[in-house]
Design an enzyme around this catalytic site. Structure first.
Site, PDB file in Angstrom:
ATOM      1  N   ARG A   1     -20.488   3.515 -31.723  1.00 54.77           N
ATOM      2  CA  ARG A   1     -20.856   3.801 -30.334  1.00 54.77           C
ATOM      3  C   ARG A   1     -22.349   4.078 -30.256  1.00 54.77           C
ATOM      4  NH1 ARG A   1     -16.380   2.476 -30.543  1.00 54.77           N
ATOM      5  NH2 ARG A   1     -14.508   3.286 -29.498  1.00 54.77           N
TER       6      ARG A   1
ATOM      7  N   TYR B   1      -7.070  -0.467 -37.391  1.00 54.80           N
ATOM      8  CA  TYR B   1      -6.033  -1.452 -37.569  1.00 54.80           C
ATOM      9  C   TYR B   1      -5.561  -1.888 -36.192  1.00 54.80           C
ATOM     10  CZ  TYR B   1      -2.974   2.534 -36.392  1.00 54.80           C
ATOM     11  OH  TYR B   1      -2.396   3.595 -35.764  1.00 54.80           O
TER      12      TYR B   1
ATOM     13  N   GLU C   1     -10.010  -6.426 -35.844  1.00 59.83           N
ATOM     14  CA  GLU C   1      -9.167  -5.316 -36.289  1.00 59.83           C
ATOM     15  C   GLU C   1      -8.118  -5.900 -37.229  1.00 59.83           C
ATOM     16  OE1 GLU C   1      -9.436  -2.110 -35.557  1.00 59.83           O
ATOM     17  OE2 GLU C   1     -10.648  -2.007 -33.722  1.00 59.83           O
TER      18      GLU C   1
ATOM     19  N   ALA D   1     -15.148   5.059 -41.663  1.00 57.95           N
ATOM     20  CA  ALA D   1     -14.900   5.441 -43.048  1.00 57.95           C
ATOM     21  C   ALA D   1     -13.446   5.253 -43.494  1.00 57.95           C
ATOM     22  CB  ALA D   1     -15.331   6.892 -43.231  1.00 57.95           C
ATOM     23  N   ARG D   2     -12.498   5.629 -42.635  1.00 61.63           N
ATOM     24  CA  ARG D   2     -11.097   5.648 -43.069  1.00 61.63           C
ATOM     25  C   ARG D   2     -10.457   4.264 -43.082  1.00 61.63           C
ATOM     26  NH1 ARG D   2      -9.190   8.943 -37.688  1.00 61.63           N
ATOM     27  NH2 ARG D   2      -9.637   7.343 -36.134  1.00 61.63           N
ATOM     28  N   GLU D   3     -11.154   3.254 -42.572  1.00 62.81           N
ATOM     29  CA  GLU D   3     -10.572   1.912 -42.466  1.00 62.81           C
ATOM     30  C   GLU D   3     -10.825   1.141 -43.760  1.00 62.81           C
ATOM     31  OE1 GLU D   3     -12.405   0.601 -38.774  1.00 62.81           O
ATOM     32  OE2 GLU D   3     -11.506   2.268 -37.678  1.00 62.81           O
TER      33      GLU D   3
HETATM   34 ZN   LIG Z   1     -12.889   1.012 -36.540  1.00 65.46          ZN
END
Ligand SMILES: [Zn+2]
Ligand SMILES: *[C@@H]1O[C@H](CO)[C@@H](O)[C@H](O)[C@H]1NC(C)=O
Ligand SMILES: *[C@@H]1O[C@H](CO)[C@@H](O)[C@H](O)[C@H]1NC(C)=O
Ligand SMILES: *[C@@H]1O[C@H](CO)[C@@H](O)[C@H](O)[C@H]1NC(C)=O
Length: 426
Positions: free
Chosen positions: A246, A299, A378, A171-173
């Site tokens: 995962r 990241y 990434e 979510a935070r990416e």
């Molecule tokens: Zn990730």
């Protein structure tokens, strides 16, 4: 370009209501950087109350942790350096994005801002509508836990096969979803008139699943900017969320994931227990043959190939390494950024990840003549802002990764990986 601008302008009118707010504060939390190789660090990194933001290829880990937790952990205090106050980092990001909104409105462009779930959904729908026959919008490949639909966008023609991208699983990416939109836009509208784009689109159909974790993503806008997992209420625990990356049905729970619901890498109660995992697995399997697939993250600037769950080379290691290395070269040629190409486990072990699943047995079993080359990318940066990447880096990140995507596609068009178990051999 004009068309892109028009739909962007149109959507802007409806997007003003989309406010960002945050209820979770990070007052006692700091970001520390520790060498992973020193004694005691391995155990420390595996604790369920530390949030590992990234591990560098040369063995440093950035960890978000509550100050109170490191008191008395002598090794940690001696080995690690504090790099930031998390609350301040988040506020800095919020101030930056607020100033884009205030000052950029006159000639606001879509790719200079981050967007909410609704806006992204509408944007892909419009993109497909104005594109016509070469594109397709699937309004729902299934629903999330909280009932948000997960759309898909297709562009191109599958003469050779399909390439599958999924975005925003963590979510935070935020740069993940933003980069996918930049790439989808560039492929569809080809504003620079690049020959390579039209050529690639004759041979492959690109599939984007732009919002793999809609509930978690919305929560990063309405509660906790640094939320990672989905929003599963775990029975018997007060902690929320399963780490979708995962939870895939490939060597699930074989290391590098946690059985503690409070961990950021909690793998869930069983393989593909989560609807978001099920929807993406099933969409992938009903849309074969897929020749290549990328799960977009941030990241660290890395291009990760199989496997995450074992040290053994995959049977296609030579080719997969070549593709990863060449993508990295193409990225570097755009703005000089370094994205390290390596095996996933070279960073740290993981299991049940999407990219191992793309290449793994379950996905391959229904994939016809080919086996998907599966990667995790990434994106930017390497730690200056981390998850809180300023919106002005969306376009540069998109540009360098578009170059990588075109290389990825062309190499797989020329030389797709055969499915070793396909009974209809050519
Ligand atoms: Zn990730
Ligand atoms: C963010 O902006 C607020 C209001 O202008 C200011 O008080 C605060 O110091 C800023 N924080 C950072 C980290 O820039
Ligand atoms: C969208 O995907 C779902 C799930 O695979 C499928 O059932 C549905 O037919 C698709 N819709 C369109 C318009 O292709
Ligand atoms: C192909 O089939 C064999 C035998 O069932 C199996 O061991 C192997 O893992 C399969 N390979 C893939 C890529 O699915």
């Amino acid at each position: 370009m004009l068309k892109v601008f028009l739909i962007s302008a149109l959507l802007l009118l409806t997007s003003q209501a989309a406010k960002y707010q945050r209820t979770v504060k990070y007052d006692n939390e700091i970001l520390i950087r520790c060498p992973t190789g020193v004694e005691g660090m391995k155990e420390f990194l595996q604790r369920d109350d530390v949030d590992v933001w990234r591990v560098t290829p040369d063995g440093l880990a950035d960890i978000r942790i509550n100050k109170n937790l490191i008191q008395g952990t002598d090794i940690i205090l001696k080995q690690c350096t504090t790099i930031a106050d998390v609350e301040e980092l988040v506020q800095q990001f919020e101030n930056m994005t607020a100033s884009v909104r205030l000052h950029g409105q006159a000639q606001q462009e879509w790719h200079e801002e981050y967007h909410r779930y609704d806006e992204i959904y509408d944007w892909y729908k419009e993109l497909a509508e104005q594109c016509g026959e070469r594109c397709q919008f699937n309004s729902s490949i299934g629903g999330s836990l909280e009932g948000r639909v997960m759309p898909a966008f297709h562009v191109g023609s599958p003469a050779v096969g399909k390439i599958y991208f999924q975005c925003q699983i963590h979510a935070r990416e935020w740069i993940s979803g933003a980069t996918c939109m930049y790439i989808a836009d560039s492929l569809t509208n080809n504003p620079e008139g690049l020959d390579m784009i039209s050529k690639v689109l004759d041979d492959v159909e690109f599939i984007f699943v732009p919002l793999v974790n809609p509930d978690g993503y919305e929560y990063t806008w309405t509660g906790d900017r640094l939320w990672r997992k989905n929003r599963r209420e775990n029975s018997g625990s007060a902690c929320i969320g399963v780490d979708l990356n995962r939870n895939y049905n490939d060597h699930w729970n074989e290391g590098g994931s946690s059985s503690n619901p409070c961990s950021e890498t909690y793998h869930g109660v069983s393989a593909a227990s989560e609807p978001e995992t099920q929807n993406t697995q099933s969409y992938f399997k009903t849309n074969g043959p897929i020749i290549g697939a990328i799960d977009w993250h941030s990241y660290s600037q890395l291009i990760l190939r199989p496997y995450g769950w074992t040290n053994q080379d995959s049977p296609d290691e030579t080719q997969l390494k070549e593709i990863g290395d060449e993508m990295s070269e193409k990225i570097k040629a755009v703005f000089g950024e370094t994205y390290t190409s390596q095996k996933s486990i070279g960073l740290y072990p993981t299991s049940g990840t999407a990219s191992d699943w793309f290449y793994g047995e379950d996905a391959t079993s229904t994939n016809g003549a080919y086996r998907a080359a599966g990667y995790t990318v990434e994106l930017r940066d390497t730690g200056s802002y981390g998850f809180l990447l300023p919106p002005e880096q969306i376009i540069p990140t998109g540009m360098e990764n578009l170059a990588a995507v075109l290389e990825f596609a062309q190499r797989l068009i020329d030389d797709p990986i055969p499915n070793p178990n396909n009974s209809h051999k050519k």
